[in-house]
Structures are given as C-alpha cells and as structure tokens.
Motif scaffolding. Structure first.
Motif, PDB file in Angstrom:
ATOM      1  N   UNK A   1       0.808  -1.226   0.000  1.00 50.48           N
ATOM      2  CA  UNK A   1       0.000   0.000   0.000  1.00 50.48           C
ATOM      3  C   UNK A   1       0.839   1.274   0.000  1.00 50.48           C
ATOM      4  N   UNK A   2       2.150   1.144   0.140  1.00 51.35           N
ATOM      5  CA  UNK A   2       3.009   2.321   0.179  1.00 51.35           C
ATOM      6  C   UNK A   2       3.590   2.609   1.549  1.00 51.35           C
ATOM      7  N   UNK A   3       3.438   1.686   2.488  1.00 45.34           N
ATOM      8  CA  UNK A   3       3.946   1.910   3.841  1.00 45.34           C
ATOM      9  C   UNK A   3       5.473   2.014   3.865  1.00 45.34           C
ATOM     10  N   UNK A   4       6.148   1.256   2.997  1.00 43.32           N
ATOM     11  CA  UNK A   4       7.616   1.335   2.955  1.00 43.32           C
ATOM     12  C   UNK A   4       8.066   2.705   2.465  1.00 43.32           C
ATOM     13  N   UNK A   5       7.389   3.230   1.462  1.00 44.47           N
ATOM     14  CA  UNK A   5       7.730   4.554   0.943  1.00 44.47           C
ATOM     15  C   UNK A   5       7.546   5.616   2.028  1.00 44.47           C
ATOM     16  N   UNK A   6       6.425   5.582   2.713  1.00 44.63           N
ATOM     17  CA  UNK A   6       6.156   6.560   3.779  1.00 44.63           C
ATOM     18  C   UNK A   6       7.177   6.401   4.901  1.00 44.63           C
ATOM     19  N   UNK A   7       7.478   5.159   5.265  1.00 51.27           N
ATOM     20  CA  UNK A   7       8.464   4.921   6.328  1.00 51.27           C
ATOM     21  C   UNK A   7       9.830   5.451   5.921  1.00 51.27           C
ATOM     22  N   UNK A   8      10.205   5.263   4.660  1.00 49.56           N
ATOM     23  CA  UNK A   8      11.475   5.785   4.165  1.00 49.56           C
ATOM     24  C   UNK A   8      11.522   7.305   4.299  1.00 49.56           C
ATOM     25  N   UNK A   9      10.450   7.968   3.931  1.00 48.98           N
ATOM     26  CA  UNK A   9      10.400   9.431   4.004  1.00 48.98           C
ATOM     27  C   UNK A   9      10.554   9.907   5.441  1.00 48.98           C
ATOM     28  N   UNK A  10       9.811   9.310   6.368  1.00 50.99           N
ATOM     29  CA  UNK A  10       9.916   9.805   7.746  1.00 50.99           C
ATOM     30  C   UNK A  10      11.220   9.362   8.408  1.00 50.99           C
ATOM     31  N   UNK A  11      11.812   8.276   7.926  1.00 51.23           N
ATOM     32  CA  UNK A  11      13.149   7.896   8.401  1.00 51.23           C
ATOM     33  C   UNK A  11      14.169   8.942   7.963  1.00 51.23           C
ATOM     34  N   UNK A  12      14.026   9.432   6.751  1.00 48.53           N
ATOM     35  CA  UNK A  12      14.950  10.442   6.217  1.00 48.53           C
ATOM     36  C   UNK A  12      14.909  11.744   7.023  1.00 48.53           C
ATOM     37  N   UNK A  13      13.792  12.016   7.686  1.00 47.04           N
ATOM     38  CA  UNK A  13      13.732  13.235   8.499  1.00 47.04           C
ATOM     39  C   UNK A  13      14.136  12.973   9.947  1.00 47.04           C
ATOM     40  N   UNK A  14      14.621  11.748  10.214  1.00 50.60           N
ATOM     41  CA  UNK A  14      15.225  11.488  11.507  1.00 50.60           C
ATOM     42  C   UNK A  14      14.475  10.572  12.458  1.00 50.60           C
ATOM     43  N   UNK A  15      13.391   9.953  12.018  1.00 47.56           N
ATOM     44  CA  UNK A  15      12.681   9.021  12.891  1.00 47.56           C
ATOM     45  C   UNK A  15      13.434   7.693  12.900  1.00 47.56           C
ATOM     46  N   UNK A  16      13.678   7.165  14.088  1.00 52.08           N
ATOM     47  CA  UNK A  16      14.451   5.942  14.287  1.00 52.08           C
ATOM     48  C   UNK A  16      13.562   4.714  14.101  1.00 52.08           C
ATOM     49  N   UNK A  17      13.807   3.959  13.020  1.00 50.41           N
ATOM     50  CA  UNK A  17      13.089   2.707  12.777  1.00 50.41           C
ATOM     51  C   UNK A  17      13.903   1.497  13.227  1.00 50.41           C
ATOM     52  N   UNK A  18      15.006   1.730  13.910  1.00 47.91           N
ATOM     53  CA  UNK A  18      15.867   0.638  14.338  1.00 47.91           C
ATOM     54  C   UNK A  18      17.005   0.440  13.352  1.00 47.91           C
ATOM     55  N   UNK A  19      17.810  -0.549  13.614  1.00 46.69           N
ATOM     56  CA  UNK A  19      18.990  -0.847  12.806  1.00 46.69           C
ATOM     57  C   UNK A  19      18.571  -1.489  11.483  1.00 46.69           C
ATOM     58  N   UNK A  20      18.862  -0.840  10.341  1.00 46.10           N
ATOM     59  CA  UNK A  20      18.485  -1.417   9.046  1.00 46.10           C
ATOM     60  C   UNK A  20      19.034  -2.830   8.813  1.00 46.10           C
TER      61      UNK A  20
ATOM     62  N   UNK B   1      12.074   9.104  20.174  1.00 47.21           N
ATOM     63  CA  UNK B   1      11.146   9.109  19.048  1.00 47.21           C
ATOM     64  C   UNK B   1      11.469   7.898  18.194  1.00 47.21           C
ATOM     65  N   UNK B   2      10.502   7.001  18.086  1.00 50.25           N
ATOM     66  CA  UNK B   2      10.718   5.752  17.354  1.00 50.25           C
ATOM     67  C   UNK B   2       9.631   5.574  16.301  1.00 50.25           C
ATOM     68  N   UNK B   3       9.979   4.842  15.268  1.00 50.36           N
ATOM     69  CA  UNK B   3       9.021   4.504  14.225  1.00 50.36           C
ATOM     70  C   UNK B   3       8.960   3.003  14.060  1.00 50.36           C
TER      71      UNK B   3
END
Length: 146
Positions: free
Chosen positions: A14-33, A106-108
C-alpha cells in the motif's frame, strides 16, 4: 523527556515502505536497518523498514489470539485484548523496544500486522509513557484498476 512512537499502518503493497522511508529520512528511528526484513529472502521489496523481530513478535501475538497472520478471517474483537492478554505481552514489548531502539525518545515502527495487533501496542506503548501517532497509508483504488 517526551517519548513518541510513530506506527505506520497499512495493507501490504500500500506504500507503507515509501512513507516509512520518508519519515526515516527526516530522523525518525526505525531501528537498525541490518535487522530489517531481509530483501534477499523477500526480493519484491528492496527495503521494508520492518524489523524482523517486530514481525516475529506480532506473529506471536496473533498466534496468542488463536490465528495466523495470513488467515483471512483473523479480526480480533476489543474484548480479546483484555488485561490478562495485554499483561502476557507487555514484558516482551518492553524488551523489544529497549533492545531495538536503545532509549530513543522518538521511534518509528512499521508492520502490516499492526492492523490486527494495534490495540495491544497502543495500550502498552501508552503505559510506557509514549505518545502514539498513527500514519495510515491507503493505496488509491485507481492505481489498482486497469
């Protein structure tokens, strides 16, 4: 200090990866890639922004509800998330957050399984002092029609 958890919700593809990538780029921590779902095992998506340990934990919760993630008829009711059920997973969620986010304020998190397990996560994250923000990604129906 304020703690915020941003959960990205949506069906697979549905595009969740794209949205997650965008908010990760602005500094939200999604954990260790390095701990994300392995694209070599799942080659249809080069990066999921999903921690494999989060997927595993949500799979365990869904099994605790008496189902499997890919069961089409798995839709728990509000009463399924009673106090005993929440207590059963509270420690595991706390350990998961500590292990994967190492004290970040702040975590994602992204996992399509949140569509089933969300009441548990909302309750536990709020008990841990997080303000929870939800991003619900919905694919435009016109992109699915020929």
């Amino acid at each position: 200090m304020n703690k915020t958890a941003i959960l990205v919700l949506g069906a697979p593809r549905s595009g969740t990866s794209l949205i997650s990538n965008i908010i990760c780029e602005i500094g939200i921590n999604f954990g260790d890639p390095k701990r994300f779902v392995d694209p070599n095992i799942h080659p249809w998506n080069p990066i999921f922004f999903e921690l494999q340990s989060l997927n595993n934990l949500n799979d365990e919760v869904i099994r605790g509800l008496g189902s499997e993630y890919l069961d089409a008829d798995c839709m728990p009711l509000k009463e399924d998330f009673n106090t005993d059920f929440i207590e059963r997973y509270k420690t595991e969620i706390m350990q998961f957050i500590e292990r994967e986010f190492d004290g970040a304020n702040v975590i994602g998190m992204k996992d399509p399984r949140f569509c089933i397990t969300l009441p548990l996560w909302l309750t536990v994250l709020r008990k841990l002092g997080y303000t929870v923000k939800l991003i619900w990604v919905v694919r435009n129906i016109s992109s699915c029609l020929a």
